[in-house]
Design an enzyme around this catalytic site. Structure first.
Site, short mmCIF file in Angstrom:
data_model
loop_
_atom_site.label_atom_id
_atom_site.label_comp_id
_atom_site.label_asym_id
_atom_site.label_seq_id
_atom_site.Cartn_x
_atom_site.Cartn_y
_atom_site.Cartn_z
N THR A 198 10.36 7.24 3.41
CA THR A 198 9.27 6.66 3.02
C THR A 198 8.84 6.41 4.64
O THR A 198 9.36 7.01 5.67
CB THR A 198 9.17 5.19 2.49
OG1 THR A 198 9.91 4.13 3.65
CG2 THR A 198 9.83 5.07 1.25
N TYR B 11 22.92 0.93 11.40
CA TYR B 11 22.43 0.24 9.54
C TYR B 11 22.65 -1.27 10.10
O TYR B 11 22.10 -2.29 10.17
CB TYR B 11 21.96 0.88 8.73
CG TYR B 11 20.10 0.30 7.95
CD1 TYR B 11 19.50 0.87 8.69
CD2 TYR B 11 20.47 -0.93 7.15
CE1 TYR B 11 17.95 0.90 7.97
CE2 TYR B 11 19.31 -1.20 7.13
CZ TYR B 11 18.44 -0.62 6.74
OH TYR B 11 17.04 -1.31 6.45
N ALA C 296 7.50 -4.01 6.31
CA ALA C 296 8.68 -2.92 7.24
C ALA C 296 7.02 -2.28 7.96
O ALA C 296 6.28 -1.74 8.25
CB ALA C 296 8.79 -1.62 6.33
N SER D 77 0.66 -1.23 0.04
CA SER D 77 -0.04 -0.19 -0.05
C SER D 77 0.53 1.45 0.16
O SER D 77 -0.01 2.23 -0.14
CB SER D 77 -0.90 -0.19 1.32
OG SER D 77 -0.27 0.17 2.53
N THR D 78 1.81 0.92 -0.08
CA THR D 78 3.19 2.56 -0.15
C THR D 78 4.16 2.11 -0.10
O THR D 78 4.38 0.77 -0.28
CB THR D 78 2.67 3.16 2.00
OG1 THR D 78 3.50 2.51 2.78
CG2 THR D 78 1.34 3.26 2.09
N GLY D 79 5.38 3.08 -0.71
CA GLY D 79 6.73 3.20 -0.59
C GLY D 79 7.16 2.03 -1.73
O GLY D 79 6.71 1.55 -2.72
N GLU E 85 -3.74 -1.25 7.03
CA GLU E 85 -3.92 -0.15 7.12
C GLU E 85 -5.30 0.31 7.77
O GLU E 85 -6.91 -0.14 7.98
CB GLU E 85 -4.23 0.67 5.24
CG GLU E 85 -3.25 0.17 4.84
CD GLU E 85 -2.13 1.26 4.73
OE1 GLU E 85 -1.94 2.03 5.87
OE2 GLU E 85 -0.47 0.93 4.54
P1 NAD Z 1 6.85 1.78 4.01
O1 NAD Z 1 6.75 1.36 5.73
O2 NAD Z 1 6.46 2.92 2.38
O3 NAD Z 1 6.22 0.44 3.60
C1 NAD Z 1 5.05 -0.82 4.15
C2 NAD Z 1 4.04 -1.80 4.31
O4 NAD Z 1 3.94 -2.62 4.71
C3 NAD Z 1 2.68 -0.27 4.30
O5 NAD Z 1 2.19 -1.64 2.34
C4 NAD Z 1 2.23 -1.36 5.28
O6 NAD Z 1 0.70 -1.92 4.90
C5 NAD Z 1 2.40 -2.31 5.12
N1 NAD Z 1 2.40 -3.55 6.67
C6 NAD Z 1 3.13 -2.36 7.92
N2 NAD Z 1 2.77 -3.88 8.79
C7 NAD Z 1 2.17 -4.52 7.96
C8 NAD Z 1 1.74 -5.55 8.32
N3 NAD Z 1 1.50 -6.61 9.68
N4 NAD Z 1 0.72 -6.59 8.04
C9 NAD Z 1 0.19 -6.70 6.50
N5 NAD Z 1 1.04 -5.61 5.88
C10 NAD Z 1 1.80 -4.40 6.87
O7 NAD Z 1 8.36 0.98 3.59
P2 NAD Z 1 9.24 0.81 2.99
O8 NAD Z 1 10.09 1.83 2.91
O9 NAD Z 1 8.77 0.56 1.28
O10 NAD Z 1 9.99 -1.09 3.04
C11 NAD Z 1 9.83 -1.57 2.47
C12 NAD Z 1 10.90 -2.65 2.60
O11 NAD Z 1 11.60 -1.92 1.79
C13 NAD Z 1 11.07 -2.92 3.54
O12 NAD Z 1 12.45 -3.93 4.09
C14 NAD Z 1 12.66 -1.90 3.62
O13 NAD Z 1 13.71 -2.35 4.83
C15 NAD Z 1 12.82 -1.80 2.87
N6 NAD Z 1 13.55 -0.64 1.39
C16 NAD Z 1 13.42 0.44 2.10
C17 NAD Z 1 14.38 1.70 1.77
C18 NAD Z 1 13.84 2.55 2.33
O14 NAD Z 1 14.58 4.41 1.93
N7 NAD Z 1 13.10 3.31 2.90
C19 NAD Z 1 15.52 1.10 1.69
C20 NAD Z 1 15.51 0.54 0.55
C21 NAD Z 1 14.79 -0.89 1.42
#
Ligand code: NAD
Length: 389
Positions: free
Chosen positions: A271, A233, A139, A49-51, A74
């Site tokens: 994000t 990290y 996440a 749903s996000t990111g 959500e």
């Molecule tokens: P985000 O917070 O935007 O997205 C998280 C998603 O997980 C959302 O869709 C949320 O609804 C869902 N979610 C959370 N808890 C949940 C649960 N219990 N049940 C169902 N859905 C759930 O995060 P993001 O930054 O896009 O992170 C996603 C992945 O990408 C992670 O593994 C993160 O470590 C990785 N990542 C992020 C970055 C960054 O800079 N943001 C960089 C590299 C890797």
């Protein structure tokens, strides 16, 4: 209701339905402006749903023509307060997918739970038969285990205190932060939440039920980053979880015949999750400045397009077998420029050395604010349905 941003610390407690729709629309337009990808046709996205998960879903649907099932956690609107951004994003995603004749259904619930896994399995069996791809993009700060106990992840070092610069984004001041060491129990809990155990549980369940196509691919996302973030990290409690995620990718590839698991190391971006990590927002602001000047800056959708159109089809992995979408971020000249700025940065030269405005723009846009073409003075209906829910 006239919806305004209400920023509390590193989150915004409101979201704008029209702005979130516009954000999703722009991501779809970006994907449609690029050559089509001959990718998977039936995809499960966990954390959709996000990111990065949302952009993965958008890319796989609109570039590759995939039918998608999304899993998210959500909050809908109760009429008085807005829904969460991910709710509005998903409502918009499904609307645009339907308009293009693409199958899209979403499950809203705790992805860690057995019930949600069973529900997703039922939907795959009934509607798609099998899936060719599973994207694991959760996440979460916590996880409720099968016995009902809840464990939390922490963003700490694993050995000693680590002090470095950080930014107070609200006051635009450079300050210092000391990240303290996690206990062994905190590290173990962080691995439980953000490591690979739940990813493997998903793959086991889908495999047992015969819901994975014979040559299915599954991906999870990770981050490594530059040395200045390593103590809290890559070498910190979250890094332990990410190492576990990586080891899990190997186990999945070995234990489930026909299934290949990859870790994609993505770029640092604003994000809802990264905003919560100390030191990282200052690093991201400087990185944005350097990469925008170079013309190599990407957001989630550009990253995910490049992953599924180029890196994954070419199986372009590094020495450990990981896909590297952080390749441009980690270029030596980019990192040298970031380090120079990091050393020099003060309250006085902040705007010259870091893209704080760019950080804030991305932050607001995550919640549907500051989008071009949206009339924020207009009354909007905050109760928006996700068609499949
Ligand atoms: P985000 O917070 O935007 O997205 C998280 C998603 O997980 C959302 O869709 C949320 O609804 C869902 N979610 C959370 N808890 C949940 C649960 N219990 N049940 C169902 N859905 C759930 O995060 P993001 O930054 O896009 O992170 C996603 C992945 O990408 C992670 O593994 C993160 O470590 C990785 N990542 C992020 C970055 C960054 O800079 N943001 C960089 C590299 C890797």
């Amino acid at each position: 209701m006239i919806v305004e941003p209400k920023v509390r610390g590193f989150i915004c407690t409101t979201a704008h339905p029209t702005g979130c729709r516009e954000n999703v629309k722009q991501q779809i337009e970006y994907v449609k402006s690029r050559p089509k990808t001959d990718g998977p046709k039936r995809v499960l996205v966990i954390g959709s749903s996000t990111g990065y998960g949302l952009s993965s879903r958008i890319d796989l649907a609109f570039s590759s023509g995939a039918a998608t099932i999304g899993v998210m956690f959500e909050r809908p609107s109760n009429g008085k307060r807005t829904a969460s951004a991910g709710w509005y994003n998903t409502a918009a995603f499904e609307e645009f997918a339907q308009a293009d004749g693409l199958y899209a259904k979403t499950i809203n619930g705790d992805a860690f739970s057995r019930e949600v896994k069973e529900e997703a399995a039922g939907l795959i069996a009934g509607d798609l038969g099998q899936v060719d791809m599973v994207v694991y993009s959760l996440a979460s700060p916590r996880r409720t285990l099968a016995d009902g106990t809840t464990v939390s992840s922490v963003l700490k070092t694993t050995d000693k205190d680590y002090t470095n610069k950080t930014i107070d984004l609200a006051s635009r001041r450079i300050t210092e932060v000391t990240v303290t060491p996690a206990t062994e129990a905190e590290i173990a809990d962080t691995v439980k939440v953000m490591g690979g155990e739940d990813w493997k549980d998903w793959i086991s369940l889908l495999s047992e039920k015969g819901l994975l196509a014979p040559d299915a691919v599954t991906l999870a996302y990770s981050y490594l980053g530059p040395e200045l973030t390593h103590p809290m990290y890559m070498d910190g409690s979250i890094g332990r979880a990410k190492e576990h995620l990586f080891q899990t990718s190997r186990e999945i590839s070995q234990e489930f015949p026909g299934v290949t698991a990859y870790i994609s190391v993505n770029k640092a971006l604003v994000t809802q999750s990264s905003a919560a990590i100390p030191i990282v927002p200052l690093y991201i602001s400087i990185l944005y400045k350097v990469m925008k000047e170079q013309g190599t800056h990407e957001g989630c959708i550009e990253q995910m397009y490049r992953l599924y159109a180029e890196k994954l089809p070419a199986r372009a992995v590094d020495g450990r077998g990981m896909l590297r979408l952080d390749d441009w971020e980690m270029e030596p000249d980019v990192q040298a420029a970031v380090l120079r700025a990091w050393d020099e940065i003060t309250d006085e030269n902040l705007d010259r050395l870091a893209d704080i405005d760019g950080y804030w723009e991305d932050f607001y846009q995550m919640f549907g604010f500051h989008m071009d073409g949206v009339d924020y003075a207009a009354d909007v209906e905050v109760e928006v349905a996700v068609p499949s829910l």
